[in-house]
Design an enzyme around this catalytic site. Structure first.
Site: not given
Ligand code: PNS
Length: 160
Positions: A17, A41, A90, A128
């Site tokens: 990040h 979440k 990515r 993450s």
């Protein structure tokens, strides 16, 4: 004034990040880091902690603002006068999800565009969720996150 937004959960912020943040900050007069507050979440770090960490790790960049948002990203982006959403890519597996999100955001967000920065190769494997998995089993997260995040992770997961 060109304002971009780099949105995410940042739970926690990784070196990947940070790489995107540094590079994206050069593309705009102001770059907002939009930290998603998702009440459904169960994050490791509360929004306030994620904001404090992001402020700390970006303190040397002078055009960053760290804010939280709930609900639709495009609404928040418009409120903040952002012209562009930034996302990191990515691998091809990211592309599938990201292209859907970018298309939907374009339809519901009017003239807000999404741009993609390809993640630097050294972070192409990093997420993450994998950091959280390593942390869960008390592994060494230092190659993946800034030192302040490593320290906070060790406090949260109770290891040295
Ligand atoms: O990098 P992340 O943590 O997967 O970030 C995802 C994020 C925050 C960019 C995305 O979930 C989001 O924008 N959520 C807000 C709701 C929304 O606007 N969704 C897009 C329409 S499908």
């Amino acid at each position: 004034m060109r304002t971009g937004i780099y949105p995410g959960s940042f739970d926690p912020v990784t070196n990947g990040h940070l790489d995107i943040i540094k590079r994206a900050s050069k593309l705009f007069d102001k770059l907002i880091l939009g930290v998603l507050h998702n009440p459904y979440k169960n994050p490791i770090f509360e929004v306030e902690e994620r904001i404090a960490i992001l402020k700390e790790v970006t303190k040397d960049l002078d055009n960053i603002e760290v804010l939280t948002f709930e609900g639709l990203l495009v609404n928040f982006a418009k409120e903040q006068n952002c012209t562009t959403i930034v996302r990191g890519l990515r691998a091809i597996t990211d592309f599938e999800e990201e292209i859907k999100m970018a298309q939907i955001n374009r339809i519901i967000g009017g003239d807000i565009d999404t741009i993609f920065l390809t993640t630097s190769v050294e972070y192409s494997y990093l997420s993450s969720s994998t950091v959280k998995e390593v942390a869960l089993f008390h592994g060494d997260v230092s190659p993946f996150v800034p030192p302040i995040v490593e320290q906070k992770i060790k406090e949260k997961y109770g290891y040295k």
